[in-house]
Design a protein around this motif. Structure first.
Motif, PDB file in Angstrom:
ATOM      1  N   ARG A 162       0.847  -1.379   0.058  1.00 17.11           N
ATOM      2  CA  ARG A 162      -0.080  -0.460  -0.161  1.00 17.11           C
ATOM      3  C   ARG A 162       0.745   0.953  -0.090  1.00 17.11           C
ATOM      4  NH1 ARG A 162      -3.571  -1.037   4.964  1.00 17.11           N
ATOM      5  NH2 ARG A 162      -2.527   0.344   5.377  1.00 17.11           N
ATOM      6  N   PHE A 163       1.859   1.021   0.670  1.00 19.43           N
ATOM      7  CA  PHE A 163       2.963   2.509   0.785  1.00 19.43           C
ATOM      8  C   PHE A 163       3.994   2.808  -0.294  1.00 19.43           C
ATOM      9  CE2 PHE A 163       6.034   5.556   2.902  1.00 19.43           C
ATOM     10  CZ  PHE A 163       4.979   6.541   2.871  1.00 19.43           C
ATOM     11  N   GLN A 164       3.829   1.382  -0.979  1.00 22.02           N
ATOM     12  CA  GLN A 164       4.935   0.884  -2.188  1.00 22.02           C
ATOM     13  C   GLN A 164       5.499   2.612  -2.583  1.00 22.02           C
ATOM     14  OE1 GLN A 164       6.245  -2.880  -3.639  1.00 22.02           O
ATOM     15  NE2 GLN A 164       6.732  -1.601  -5.598  1.00 22.02           N
ATOM     16  N   GLY A 165       4.234   2.577  -3.764  1.00 22.20           N
ATOM     17  CA  GLY A 165       3.896   3.924  -4.527  1.00 22.20           C
ATOM     18  C   GLY A 165       4.721   5.180  -4.170  1.00 22.20           C
ATOM     19  N   TYR A 166       3.779   5.356  -2.590  1.00 24.74           N
ATOM     20  CA  TYR A 166       4.408   6.387  -2.301  1.00 24.74           C
ATOM     21  C   TYR A 166       5.799   7.366  -2.208  1.00 24.74           C
ATOM     22  CZ  TYR A 166       3.991  10.343   0.239  1.00 24.74           C
ATOM     23  OH  TYR A 166       4.337  12.450   1.127  1.00 24.74           O
ATOM     24  N   LEU A 167       6.069   6.031  -1.346  1.00 30.93           N
ATOM     25  CA  LEU A 167       7.436   5.791  -1.378  1.00 30.93           C
ATOM     26  C   LEU A 167       8.307   5.984  -2.397  1.00 30.93           C
ATOM     27  CD1 LEU A 167      10.110   5.917   1.032  1.00 30.93           C
ATOM     28  CD2 LEU A 167      10.222   3.718   0.780  1.00 30.93           C
ATOM     29  N   GLU A 168       7.881   5.085  -3.655  1.00 31.45           N
ATOM     30  CA  GLU A 168       8.514   5.072  -4.921  1.00 31.45           C
ATOM     31  C   GLU A 168       8.665   7.168  -5.124  1.00 31.45           C
ATOM     32  OE1 GLU A 168       9.842   1.797  -8.105  1.00 31.45           O
ATOM     33  OE2 GLU A 168       7.976   1.907  -7.340  1.00 31.45           O
ATOM     34  N   GLY A 169       7.737   7.124  -5.831  1.00 34.51           N
ATOM     35  CA  GLY A 169       7.510   8.838  -5.837  1.00 34.51           C
ATOM     36  C   GLY A 169       8.089   9.656  -4.942  1.00 34.51           C
ATOM     37  N   TYR A 170       8.104   9.776  -4.047  1.00 32.04           N
ATOM     38  CA  TYR A 170       8.898  10.497  -3.301  1.00 32.04           C
ATOM     39  C   TYR A 170      10.462  10.550  -3.384  1.00 32.04           C
ATOM     40  CZ  TYR A 170      11.018  12.686   0.984  1.00 32.04           C
ATOM     41  OH  TYR A 170      12.107  13.674   1.492  1.00 32.04           O
ATOM     42  N   LEU A 171      10.650   9.464  -3.840  1.00 37.33           N
ATOM     43  CA  LEU A 171      12.332   9.087  -3.577  1.00 37.33           C
ATOM     44  C   LEU A 171      13.162   9.814  -5.588  1.00 37.33           C
ATOM     45  CD1 LEU A 171      13.044   5.224  -2.405  1.00 37.33           C
ATOM     46  CD2 LEU A 171      13.472   7.758  -1.410  1.00 37.33           C
ATOM     47  N   TYR A 172      11.957   9.407  -6.227  1.00 39.46           N
ATOM     48  CA  TYR A 172      11.480   9.704  -7.179  1.00 39.46           C
ATOM     49  C   TYR A 172      11.850  11.528  -7.530  1.00 39.46           C
ATOM     50  CZ  TYR A 172      11.457   9.696 -12.740  1.00 39.46           C
ATOM     51  OH  TYR A 172      11.692  10.378 -14.313  1.00 39.46           O
ATOM     52  N   LYS A 173      10.978  11.599  -6.829  1.00 34.60           N
ATOM     53  CA  LYS A 173      11.039  13.645  -6.924  1.00 34.60           C
ATOM     54  C   LYS A 173      12.690  13.973  -6.439  1.00 34.60           C
ATOM     55  CE  LYS A 173       9.499  15.880  -3.734  1.00 34.60           C
ATOM     56  NZ  LYS A 173       8.493  16.083  -2.516  1.00 34.60           N
ATOM     57  N   ASN A 174      12.696  13.624  -5.650  1.00 39.22           N
ATOM     58  CA  ASN A 174      14.353  14.122  -4.969  1.00 39.22           C
ATOM     59  C   ASN A 174      15.366  12.901  -5.308  1.00 39.22           C
ATOM     60  OD1 ASN A 174      14.019  15.012  -2.027  1.00 39.22           O
ATOM     61  ND2 ASN A 174      12.340  13.515  -2.060  1.00 39.22           N
ATOM     62  N   LYS A 175      15.886  11.994  -6.635  1.00 39.35           N
ATOM     63  CA  LYS A 175      15.822  11.286  -7.066  1.00 39.35           C
ATOM     64  C   LYS A 175      16.018  12.626  -8.645  1.00 39.35           C
ATOM     65  CE  LYS A 175      15.825   8.355  -9.955  1.00 39.35           C
ATOM     66  NZ  LYS A 175      15.902   7.544 -10.291  1.00 39.35           N
ATOM     67  N   GLU A 176      15.091  12.791  -8.806  1.00 39.54           N
ATOM     68  CA  GLU A 176      15.301  13.889 -10.776  1.00 39.54           C
ATOM     69  C   GLU A 176      15.264  14.901 -10.087  1.00 39.54           C
ATOM     70  OE1 GLU A 176      15.515  12.081 -13.532  1.00 39.54           O
ATOM     71  OE2 GLU A 176      15.617  10.209 -12.758  1.00 39.54           O
ATOM     72  N   ASN A 177      15.147  15.433  -9.229  1.00 34.70           N
ATOM     73  CA  ASN A 177      14.769  17.474  -8.956  1.00 34.70           C
ATOM     74  C   ASN A 177      16.447  18.063  -8.550  1.00 34.70           C
ATOM     75  OD1 ASN A 177      12.242  17.391  -9.951  1.00 34.70           O
ATOM     76  ND2 ASN A 177      11.261  17.073  -8.189  1.00 34.70           N
ATOM     77  N   ASP A 178      16.935  18.448  -8.720  1.00 30.00           N
ATOM     78  CA  ASP A 178      17.848  19.169  -7.941  1.00 30.00           C
ATOM     79  C   ASP A 178      17.779  19.456  -6.918  1.00 30.00           C
ATOM     80  OD1 ASP A 178      20.678  20.108  -7.518  1.00 30.00           O
ATOM     81  OD2 ASP A 178      20.800  21.671  -8.517  1.00 30.00           O
ATOM     82  N   LEU A 179      17.545  18.919  -5.990  1.00 36.61           N
ATOM     83  CA  LEU A 179      16.656  19.104  -4.281  1.00 36.61           C
ATOM     84  C   LEU A 179      18.247  18.978  -3.794  1.00 36.61           C
ATOM     85  CD1 LEU A 179      13.606  17.679  -4.400  1.00 36.61           C
ATOM     86  CD2 LEU A 179      13.558  20.295  -5.064  1.00 36.61           C
ATOM     87  N   ASN A 180      19.670  19.366  -3.794  1.00 35.71           N
ATOM     88  CA  ASN A 180      20.502  18.948  -2.461  1.00 35.71           C
ATOM     89  C   ASN A 180      20.237  20.272  -1.395  1.00 35.71           C
ATOM     90  OD1 ASN A 180      20.997  16.718  -4.089  1.00 35.71           O
ATOM     91  ND2 ASN A 180      22.552  18.048  -5.018  1.00 35.71           N
ATOM     92  N   GLN A 181      20.353  20.003  -0.425  1.00 36.88           N
ATOM     93  CA  GLN A 181      19.810  21.243   0.683  1.00 36.88           C
ATOM     94  C   GLN A 181      21.030  20.716   1.704  1.00 36.88           C
ATOM     95  OE1 GLN A 181      16.112  19.291   2.273  1.00 36.88           O
ATOM     96  NE2 GLN A 181      14.695  20.481   1.009  1.00 36.88           N
ATOM     97  N   CYS A 182      21.114  21.995   2.061  1.00 41.89           N
ATOM     98  CA  CYS A 182      21.675  22.240   3.359  1.00 41.89           C
ATOM     99  C   CYS A 182      23.592  21.623   3.167  1.00 41.89           C
ATOM    100  CB  CYS A 182      20.678  21.850   4.443  1.00 41.89           C
ATOM    101  SG  CYS A 182      19.706  22.400   5.151  1.00 41.89           S
TER     102      CYS A 182
END
Length: 139
Positions: free
Chosen positions: A88-108
């Protein structure tokens, strides 16, 4: 028993990730011990896994504190080494990881993209292989 487990788990998560007046003197060795306890609980108790992932995702989203952010990504990595989220949660986690992997979201100065890419690979392996089994608990 479940209530006590949840309270202990949340306290360990807080102590592991956050540098507050009360716990800023915790050494990294103690934080690692707490991270191992969190991981062991998730490995042992399937019913807590999604909540574990959700809380760490919540704490790593737009977190301006580099140490907290890095510890959060380390926890996600550790979780995904030992156990998967539920279907049930796998898709949400995968989306979160993909978003952070693909976007230049390096923080701090935390390499979020690198962590997300590693976690995304771990998730793919975990989906096909399932949780780690055996006599040896996560350490």
């Amino acid at each position: 028993e479940v209530r006590i487990d949840v309270v202990n788990w949340f306290r360990n998560l807080h102590d592991c990730m956050f540098y507050t007046k009360e716990n800023k003197k915790l050494k990294d060795k103690e934080r690692l011990k707490r991270a191992a306890e969190l991981t062991y609980t998730g490995w042992q108790k399937v019913c807590f896994r999604d909540e574990f992932f959700m809380q760490v995702i919540k704490q790593t989203t737009c977190n301006p504190k580099s140490k907290s952010l890095e510890w959060g990504w380390k926890l996600i990595s550790a979780y995904l080494y030992y156990f998967p989220p539920t279907i049930r949660f796998q898709g949400y986690l995968e989306g979160y990881l993909y978003k952070n992997k693909e976007n230049d979201l390096n923080q701090c100065e935390v390499p979020v993209q690198m962590y997300a890419e590693y976690c995304h690979e771990r998730l793919a392996k975990m989906i096909t292989r399932g949780a780690k089994h055996g006599q040896k608990k996560p350490t």
